[in-house]
Design a protein around this motif. Structure first.
Motif, short mmCIF file in Angstrom:
data_model
loop_
_atom_site.label_atom_id
_atom_site.label_comp_id
_atom_site.label_asym_id
_atom_site.label_seq_id
_atom_site.Cartn_x
_atom_site.Cartn_y
_atom_site.Cartn_z
N VAL A 103 0.81 -1.29 0.00
CA VAL A 103 -0.04 0.02 0.11
C VAL A 103 1.01 1.12 -0.04
O VAL A 103 1.67 1.36 0.86
N GLY A 104 0.86 2.21 -1.09
CA GLY A 104 1.66 3.15 -1.26
C GLY A 104 1.10 4.59 -1.10
O GLY A 104 -0.27 4.66 -0.61
N ALA A 105 1.68 5.58 -1.37
CA ALA A 105 1.30 6.81 -1.05
C ALA A 105 -0.04 7.32 -2.08
O ALA A 105 -0.81 8.01 -1.60
N ALA A 106 0.14 6.44 -3.10
CA ALA A 106 -1.17 7.04 -3.94
C ALA A 106 -2.58 6.58 -3.40
O ALA A 106 -3.49 7.24 -3.42
N ALA A 107 -2.42 5.34 -2.61
CA ALA A 107 -3.69 4.89 -1.82
C ALA A 107 -4.10 5.79 -0.78
O ALA A 107 -4.97 6.19 -0.31
N VAL A 108 -2.94 6.33 0.00
CA VAL A 108 -3.03 7.21 1.10
C VAL A 108 -3.61 8.54 0.87
O VAL A 108 -4.52 9.12 1.15
N ARG A 109 -3.03 8.75 -0.37
CA ARG A 109 -3.48 10.33 -0.92
C ARG A 109 -5.17 10.23 -1.16
O ARG A 109 -5.96 10.95 -0.84
N ARG A 110 -5.41 9.04 -2.05
CA ARG A 110 -6.79 9.03 -2.43
C ARG A 110 -7.66 9.04 -1.04
O ARG A 110 -8.85 9.47 -1.30
N VAL A 111 -7.62 7.86 -0.06
CA VAL A 111 -8.25 7.69 1.07
C VAL A 111 -8.59 9.01 1.85
O VAL A 111 -9.47 9.65 2.45
#
Length: 182
Positions: A103-111
């Protein structure tokens, strides 16, 4: 557009990892820990806290260690320690686990974006419909969360009791699977 709120990222990494055979914070020579920290920081969290317990390690900067003395009580103890340690200016927390290294930064950013934009201030990643991490919660929910934390359930019971949690599909970004066995 840049986010207009303060988010504290929390890596839940206090467990003994009994099914895994060792504390997962030590897995892959610390690479899982570094990946979790980078995901939260790169995803927009202004601070990153790593909740430790069964193994206490030096955490890479810019993260800060928080020790859950009662870590053996279960995941709830880790969530509690992390939320209580979040910066007083934090509007949100983003919770993730050390055993979801893809789980990377893109998922964190999206959530984080979904949580910040939603009326509820609650968002959770899902992976092809399966709930996962990160989980984002606005500060106004922290007292209710802290009041129901018990055992090894973490924030799950609180989230399941809320019809207003925004589910954010992230299966296009990673598997989101937690690794329980080597």
């Amino acid at each position: 557009m840049a986010q207009a709120f303060w988010a504290s990222g929390i890596v839940l990494a206090a467990g003994a990892g009994t099914r895994f055979g060792m504390p997962k914070v030590l897995a892959a020579d610390g690479e899982w820990l570094r990946a979790s920290i980078e995901a939260l920081r790169g995803g927009g969290c202004r601070e990153v806290l790593v909740v430790l317990g069964a193994a206490v390690v030096d955490v890479p900067a810019p993260a800060q260690a928080v020790v859950a003395e009662d870590w053996a009580d279960g995941l709830s103890a880790s969530v509690r320690a992390g939320v209580l340690a979040a910066h007083e200016s934090a509007d949100f927390v983003a919770l993730t686990t050390v055993d979801t290294p893809d789980v990377g930064a893109a998922a964190v950013r999206r959530v984080l974006a979904a949580g910040g934009e939603s009326a509820s201030g609650l968002a959770r990643a899902s992976y092809h419909g399966r709930p996962g991490h990160p989980v984002v919660m606005a500060r106004r929910h922290w007292p209710a969360l802290l009041a129901v934390l018990t055992g090894d359930d973490g924030a799950g019971p609180f989230l399941r009791g809320r019809p207003d949690v925004v589910s954010v599909e992230c299966g296009d970004l990673s598997t989101g699977r937690d690794i329980d066995q080597r």
